[in-house]
Scaffold this active site. Structure first.
Site, PDB file in Angstrom:
ATOM      1  N   ASP A 134      30.558  47.874  52.500  1.00 40.28           N
ATOM      2  CA  ASP A 134      29.905  49.359  52.608  1.00 40.28           C
ATOM      3  C   ASP A 134      31.211  50.138  52.868  1.00 40.28           C
ATOM      4  O   ASP A 134      31.885  50.062  54.087  1.00 40.28           O
ATOM      5  CB  ASP A 134      28.756  49.398  53.344  1.00 40.28           C
ATOM      6  CG  ASP A 134      27.913  50.700  53.105  1.00 40.28           C
ATOM      7  OD1 ASP A 134      28.180  51.545  52.139  1.00 40.28           O
ATOM      8  OD2 ASP A 134      27.206  51.113  54.051  1.00 40.28           O
ATOM      9  N   TYR A 136      32.507  54.600  53.600  1.00 41.12           N
ATOM     10  CA  TYR A 136      32.217  55.734  54.489  1.00 41.12           C
ATOM     11  C   TYR A 136      33.043  56.957  53.811  1.00 41.12           C
ATOM     12  O   TYR A 136      33.373  57.557  54.571  1.00 41.12           O
ATOM     13  CB  TYR A 136      32.471  55.216  55.663  1.00 41.12           C
ATOM     14  CG  TYR A 136      32.276  56.026  56.985  1.00 41.12           C
ATOM     15  CD1 TYR A 136      30.608  56.468  57.399  1.00 41.12           C
ATOM     16  CD2 TYR A 136      32.986  56.613  57.737  1.00 41.12           C
ATOM     17  CE1 TYR A 136      30.399  56.866  58.353  1.00 41.12           C
ATOM     18  CE2 TYR A 136      32.654  57.379  59.307  1.00 41.12           C
ATOM     19  CZ  TYR A 136      31.236  57.557  59.392  1.00 41.12           C
ATOM     20  OH  TYR A 136      30.956  58.115  60.352  1.00 41.12           O
ATOM     21  N   HIS A 141      29.322  63.581  55.284  1.00 43.35           N
ATOM     22  CA  HIS A 141      28.536  62.574  56.092  1.00 43.35           C
ATOM     23  C   HIS A 141      29.150  61.956  57.385  1.00 43.35           C
ATOM     24  O   HIS A 141      28.784  62.196  58.268  1.00 43.35           O
ATOM     25  CB  HIS A 141      28.337  61.186  55.157  1.00 43.35           C
ATOM     26  CG  HIS A 141      27.643  60.119  55.794  1.00 43.35           C
ATOM     27  ND1 HIS A 141      26.115  60.213  56.583  1.00 43.35           N
ATOM     28  CD2 HIS A 141      27.959  59.089  56.213  1.00 43.35           C
ATOM     29  CE1 HIS A 141      26.084  59.186  57.137  1.00 43.35           C
ATOM     30  NE2 HIS A 141      27.221  58.343  57.110  1.00 43.35           N
ATOM     31  N   ARG A 150      29.611  61.143  68.466  1.00 41.45           N
ATOM     32  CA  ARG A 150      31.072  61.139  69.253  1.00 41.45           C
ATOM     33  C   ARG A 150      31.478  62.627  69.604  1.00 41.45           C
ATOM     34  O   ARG A 150      32.260  62.819  70.499  1.00 41.45           O
ATOM     35  CB  ARG A 150      31.928  60.493  68.615  1.00 41.45           C
ATOM     36  CG  ARG A 150      32.035  59.080  68.348  1.00 41.45           C
ATOM     37  CD  ARG A 150      33.200  58.708  67.616  1.00 41.45           C
ATOM     38  NE  ARG A 150      33.226  59.118  66.247  1.00 41.45           N
ATOM     39  CZ  ARG A 150      32.795  58.413  65.369  1.00 41.45           C
ATOM     40  NH1 ARG A 150      31.747  57.452  65.408  1.00 41.45           N
ATOM     41  NH2 ARG A 150      32.429  58.922  64.022  1.00 41.45           N
ATOM     42  N   GLU A 207      19.847  55.544  53.785  1.00 40.30           N
ATOM     43  CA  GLU A 207      21.476  56.062  53.444  1.00 40.30           C
ATOM     44  C   GLU A 207      21.425  56.126  51.950  1.00 40.30           C
ATOM     45  O   GLU A 207      21.214  55.129  51.316  1.00 40.30           O
ATOM     46  CB  GLU A 207      22.651  55.218  54.079  1.00 40.30           C
ATOM     47  CG  GLU A 207      22.646  55.284  55.602  1.00 40.30           C
ATOM     48  CD  GLU A 207      23.985  55.334  56.051  1.00 40.30           C
ATOM     49  OE1 GLU A 207      24.812  54.391  55.592  1.00 40.30           O
ATOM     50  OE2 GLU A 207      24.033  55.691  57.279  1.00 40.30           O
ATOM     51  N   ASP A 242      21.028  51.968  51.806  1.00 41.37           N
ATOM     52  CA  ASP A 242      21.389  51.085  53.140  1.00 41.37           C
ATOM     53  C   ASP A 242      20.557  51.498  54.108  1.00 41.37           C
ATOM     54  O   ASP A 242      21.052  52.443  55.301  1.00 41.37           O
ATOM     55  CB  ASP A 242      22.991  51.569  53.199  1.00 41.37           C
ATOM     56  CG  ASP A 242      23.487  50.832  54.313  1.00 41.37           C
ATOM     57  OD1 ASP A 242      23.168  49.510  54.603  1.00 41.37           O
ATOM     58  OD2 ASP A 242      24.414  51.324  55.154  1.00 41.37           O
ATOM     59  N   TYR A 253      27.325  49.427  67.897  1.00 39.50           N
ATOM     60  CA  TYR A 253      28.439  49.561  67.080  1.00 39.50           C
ATOM     61  C   TYR A 253      29.892  49.466  67.627  1.00 39.50           C
ATOM     62  O   TYR A 253      30.793  49.361  66.883  1.00 39.50           O
ATOM     63  CB  TYR A 253      28.402  50.725  66.265  1.00 39.50           C
ATOM     64  CG  TYR A 253      28.916  52.060  66.589  1.00 39.50           C
ATOM     65  CD1 TYR A 253      28.169  52.900  67.787  1.00 39.50           C
ATOM     66  CD2 TYR A 253      30.059  52.625  66.187  1.00 39.50           C
ATOM     67  CE1 TYR A 253      28.734  53.893  68.312  1.00 39.50           C
ATOM     68  CE2 TYR A 253      30.602  53.745  66.662  1.00 39.50           C
ATOM     69  CZ  TYR A 253      30.035  54.659  67.672  1.00 39.50           C
ATOM     70  OH  TYR A 253      30.378  55.754  68.120  1.00 39.50           O
ATOM     71  N   LYS A 262      22.318  47.332  60.435  1.00 37.45           N
ATOM     72  CA  LYS A 262      22.270  47.263  58.972  1.00 37.45           C
ATOM     73  C   LYS A 262      21.945  45.987  58.060  1.00 37.45           C
ATOM     74  O   LYS A 262      21.781  46.068  56.870  1.00 37.45           O
ATOM     75  CB  LYS A 262      23.663  47.563  58.439  1.00 37.45           C
ATOM     76  CG  LYS A 262      24.356  48.912  59.001  1.00 37.45           C
ATOM     77  CD  LYS A 262      23.897  50.090  58.419  1.00 37.45           C
ATOM     78  CE  LYS A 262      24.952  51.162  58.825  1.00 37.45           C
ATOM     79  NZ  LYS A 262      24.409  52.542  57.683  1.00 37.45           N
ATOM     80  N   THR A 266      19.265  45.945  52.330  1.00 40.62           N
ATOM     81  CA  THR A 266      19.877  46.799  51.647  1.00 40.62           C
ATOM     82  C   THR A 266      19.484  46.794  50.314  1.00 40.62           C
ATOM     83  O   THR A 266      19.405  45.648  49.712  1.00 40.62           O
ATOM     84  CB  THR A 266      21.353  46.614  51.564  1.00 40.62           C
ATOM     85  OG1 THR A 266      22.009  46.395  53.159  1.00 40.62           O
ATOM     86  CG2 THR A 266      22.246  47.606  50.814  1.00 40.62           C
ATOM     87  N   THR A 359      26.903  56.869  52.609  1.00 36.23           N
ATOM     88  CA  THR A 359      25.993  57.883  52.501  1.00 36.23           C
ATOM     89  C   THR A 359      26.842  58.926  51.886  1.00 36.23           C
ATOM     90  O   THR A 359      27.778  59.673  52.154  1.00 36.23           O
ATOM     91  CB  THR A 359      25.369  58.510  53.638  1.00 36.23           C
ATOM     92  OG1 THR A 359      24.970  57.465  54.594  1.00 36.23           O
ATOM     93  CG2 THR A 359      24.279  59.501  53.618  1.00 36.23           C
TER      94      THR A 359
END
Lengths: 427, 427
Positions: A134, A136, A141, A150, A207, A242, A253, A262, A266, A359
Site C-alpha cells: 500500500d 501513500y 491525503h 504530527r 480509505e 483499505d 504506528y 490495517k 482490505t 487514500t
C-alpha cells in the site's frame, strides 16, 4: 477463427447505456456457476463470459495461450503470460463478443455454455494475491493526515516529495466486495490516558484507494522494473477500500508503521479493469517539484481520469449518501512510479501482486477519501439526510465505493466495492 | 506398522555426536533428487528422508494423513493438517528411524529409495510463504536502534512495552540459505545533504533473527488466536537473516516504516525445527513490567534456550570470525505473544505464514545482533583477525548464522543460514 470477423464497438449481447461494463471494458474476474468450480471470466453488461468454456470450444485460439489456463480458480496463470499473449487474448475476446463476428454469436451451444447471467454465478476474489503493498501517493491525503497526527510543521515528511512512500500490507485479509467487515478489537491509548486499553475500535474508517495487479512472468530477485517498463507489467486496476482503525493506528504506528490498524480487512472490487481499457483515459499527473531522481522518471508515467465516489448507507439512511467525490488523476505518484520504486532495490515480483495507491484525496474537502479527513478527526461530523451524524463508521453502516471513466457515449467502470460493518465480537 | 516398535533415542542411521540433526530433531524440509521433482523430507544427520517415498511404501499409515501429501514442492498442505495428525506423523517418523524398529531399517528396497545422502539432493525453500511479518521483540535491540535513530529520549516508543511492535514484510523475497545477496541500489540522504541521491547501499547490514511458521487449517477473518492457543498453531522455527540497508531505511522509514530497506532479501535456514523438538528447551522470558493486557498473557508463553552465533568470512578472512553470540531467550515478547497480537484484530492466518522475531540482541555488546549495534553505527569498527576492519558488510563478505539447543549429550540445531554479498549491479 472466421477471417471475416471485424472489430466492432457494440456487442451482440445487450448492454445498458450506463453500464460500467460495455465491450470497451471486458474486465477480468473469476466466477463459479452453481455446483461448479470457479473459472476465469470477463464481464460484459450483466453477463459473465466463461473463458474456460470458450477455450474448450475452440474459440480462443491465440498463439501462446496454454490450454486450460482459464479453468482455474484464479487469474494468476493467465496473468503470468507475456504481454503480447494477454493482449491478443483480449483482442480476440473483443472480436468474439462484438456484433460483427458470428463465431460465438451464431453458435447457440457455446453461447448456452459460456454466457452466464451474473445472477446465476458466484463472483470470487479474482487473484491469489502473493504480496500486497500500500502506497501513500496522494499529496493532499498525506498532508491532511500529517497535520492531524504530527502537526503542521511535520505534515509532509522530508522524504515525501522525493519518493512514493509505501509499506507492505497483509495479503491474507484482502477480500472481495460484499464481504462483511467485523469491527476489530485491539489496543488503543485513550485520550489523556497513560496506559493503553483493549476493546473494540471506536474510530473505524475507510480509505478510498485504487490498486493495480502486476502481470508477466515472475521477475528475478535483484532485477528492476523501470517507469516505462511498468506499462507492460500492469494487468489492470481495481477499487480498494483499505479499512482502517484510526485509534489502533495512532498508538501502534511508530516506528514501524501501520500493522493491526490495517490487517483486519482490505476490500477490492471483483472485476479487474484491463490496463488496455484504461489507455484512452490517461491523465497527466500533477507537476512534480522537485524533479524526481532519474529512476522515477519516464514518458509513460500517468494517472487516469477515473471519477470516484464514496456512498454511505445506514439502517436509517437507505438511499446511499455520497460523502465524497475524488479522482485517480489527483495522485502525485503514479502507478508506474510506484512499481519502479518498489523494485529499485531488486525486490522481485510475481504475477498477481497487488499495489494500492493509498487514500486518494483531492484539493477540496468534498474530495477527501477518508472520514478522518472529511470530519477532520471527528471534529466536524457529517450530517446525513436522515439527520444522523457520522464522525467515523458505526455498526450497520455500509460503504460503497464506485468509479468509472467517462468515454464518448460509454463508460469504462469498476462497478463497486462494498462492505457492511458488523459489531465487534464479545471478548 | 509393527506393533513391537519402540521409541528409541538413537537411529539406525549414523549421526555424528555434534550433529544438529539427531533423532530428537527431525526437522522438516523440501529436497529434490537429481532430475526429480521436489518433495517433502525430514533431515537425520547427513541424510534427507524422502517422506513421499515412505508414504508410498506404506510406512506412514497415520490417521488423517492424506495420501500424496508429501509428494509436493512445499510443506504447506502438511502444515494445514490438525495438530494431532502432524504430531502423530512425527511420532511415527521418530519410531521408524529409531534403532529399535525394523519397518524401515530392515526394508532394503525402501531404504534405497527413501534415505538420500544430502550431497545427492538439492535443498529447496521448504514453504510457499503466504505472508511474512517481522516483529521488533528484543528490548535491547529496540533500545539500541532507538538511541541511534531518534536519540536517547525517544529510544523506546511509549507503545513498546505494551505490545509486540511489528510490520508486514515482503514474502516474495524470502530466500533459502546460500542464496547470494545482491547489494541493493536505492534512494538515500547523504549526511549533511539536503537532497537525496540514488546509488548502491553503503550501510548493508544483517539482522540476527529467528522466525516461526504457522500451522493448522486457515483461520477465518475475524477470529483470533490466544497466547495459549498459539502453541497448537506454531509448526516450527528457522534462523532468519533480515538483510537491511541502513542508509535507505533511515531516509524512507517515516511515517510508514521500513520498505525498500528490507524487501530486497530475507534469508532463512532450510530445515524447520519442529515445535515439539524445542519443548525441552523452553526458557522463561524476561519479566514484563508493566504487565501486558490480558490478551497478551498466557501460561504457555515462552522463549527457548537457543544459542545463536553470527560468523563472518571475507576474501581475506577464510576462517569464520564470530562477530556476536546471542540467544532466543533474550526476547521480551515471545512467539506466542506475537501471534496473539497479530490476530487480535481478527487478521486471518494460513498455514505457512512466517513471523520473525526482529533482531535478537542480548544485554552486552558481544551479543548485539546487527552491525549497526555492534559497531555503533560504524563509529566503533570491528577488527578481524585478518587485520581488516568492518563497519558494515562489504562485497564478497559471507555471513553465516547458526543456532542450537544443547541437550544432555545431543544438540537440536538449526544448521545455518548463509549468504554472500555480491556487488551492486551497474545502474
Amino acid at each position: 477463427m472466421d477471417p471475416t470477423c471485424d472489430p466492432s464497438r457494440a456487442s451482440f449481447l445487450p448492454v445498458a447505456a450506463d453500464s460500467h461494463f460495455p465491450l470497451q471494458n471486458l474486465p477480468w474476474g473469476v466466477v463459479a456457476p452453481t455446483d461448479a468450480a470457479p473459472r476465469c471470466a470477463v464481464r460484459l453488461g450483466d453477463h459473465a463470459i466463461d473463458l474456460a468454456a470458450l477455450q474448450a470450444a475452440g474459440l480462443l485460439a491465440v498463439d501462446g495461450l496454454p490450454g486450460g489456463v482459464f479453468a482455474r480458480p484464479a487469474l494468476n496463470d493467465f496473468m503470468a503470460l507475456p504481454t503480447v499473449v494477454r493482449r491478443a487474448t483480449r483482442a480476440r475476446l473483443s472480436e468474439l463478443l462484438g456484433e460483427g463476428c458470428g463465431d460465438l454469436r451464431d453458435a447457440a451451444n457455446v453461447r448456452d455454455q459460456a454466457i452466464l447471467p451474473l445472477e446465476a454465478v458466484t463472483v470470487h476474489l479474482p487473484v491469489r494475491i502473493g504480496d500486497y503493498t500500500d502506497f501513500y501517493s496522494s499529496r493532499e491525503h498525506a498532508t491532511n493526515v500529517g497535520i492531524m497526527f504530527r502537526g503542521k510543521d511535520n505534515a509532509l515528511m522530508p522524504n515525501w516529495l522525493h519518493l512514493p512512500v509505501g509499506y507492505h500490507g497483509r495479503a491474507s485479509s484482502v477480500v472481495k466486495s460484499g464481504t462483511p467487515i467485523r469491527r476489530p478489537r485491539g489496543q488503543m491509548l485513550p485520550p489523556d490516558a497513560d496506559t493503553p486499553v483493549y476493546g473494540p475500535c471506536r474510530l473505524l474508517d475507510i480509505e478510498l484507494e485504487m490498486g493495480f495487479f502486476t502481470a508477466g512472468p515472475p521477475t528475478q530477485l535483484g532485477s528492476t522494473i523501470s517507469v516505462d517498463e511498468a506499462d507492460d507489467r500492469i494487468f489492470g486496476l481495481v477499487l480498494v477500500n483499505d479499512w482502517s482503525a484510526r485509534d489502533i493506528q495512532k498508538w501502534e504506528y511508530q516506528p514501524l508503521g501501520p500493522f493491526n490498524a490495517k490487517n483486519f480487512a482490505t476490500s477490492i472490487s471483483s472485476w479487474i479493469v484491463p490496463w488496455e481499457a484504461l489507455q484512452p483515459f490517461r491523465a497527466t499527473p500533477p507537476a512534480q517539484d522537485p524533479e524526481p531522481l532519474p529512476y522515477l522518471r519516464g514518458e509513460k508515467s500517468a494517472n487516469f481520469d477515473i471519477a470516484l465516489e464514496v456512498g454511505l448507507t445506514t439502517p436509517a439512511q437507505a438511499d446511499a449518501f455520497t460523502v465524497c467525490r475524488s479522482n485517480h488523476k489527483y495522485l502525485y505518484w503514479t502507478p508506474q512510479q510506484q512499481l519502479a520504486h518498489h523494485t529499485v532495490t531488486g525486490c522481485n515480483f510475481n504475477p498477481g501482486d497487488l499495489l494500492a495507491s493509498g487514500t486518494i484525496s483531492g484539493p477540496d474537502k468534498g474530495s477527501y477519501g477518508s472520514f478522518l479527513e472529511l470530519t477532520w478527526r471527528g471534529t466536524e461530523p457529517i450530517t446525513l439526510p436522515s439527520g444522523e451524524e457520522r464522525k467515523f463508521l458505526q455498526d450497520g453502516d455500509t460503504v460503497a465505493i464506485t468509479g468509472w471513466c467517462q468515454g464518448d457515449g460509454y463508460r469504462v467502470g469498476f462497478g463497486e466495492v462494498t462492505g457492511e460493518i458488523l459489531p465487534a465480537l464479545a471478548g
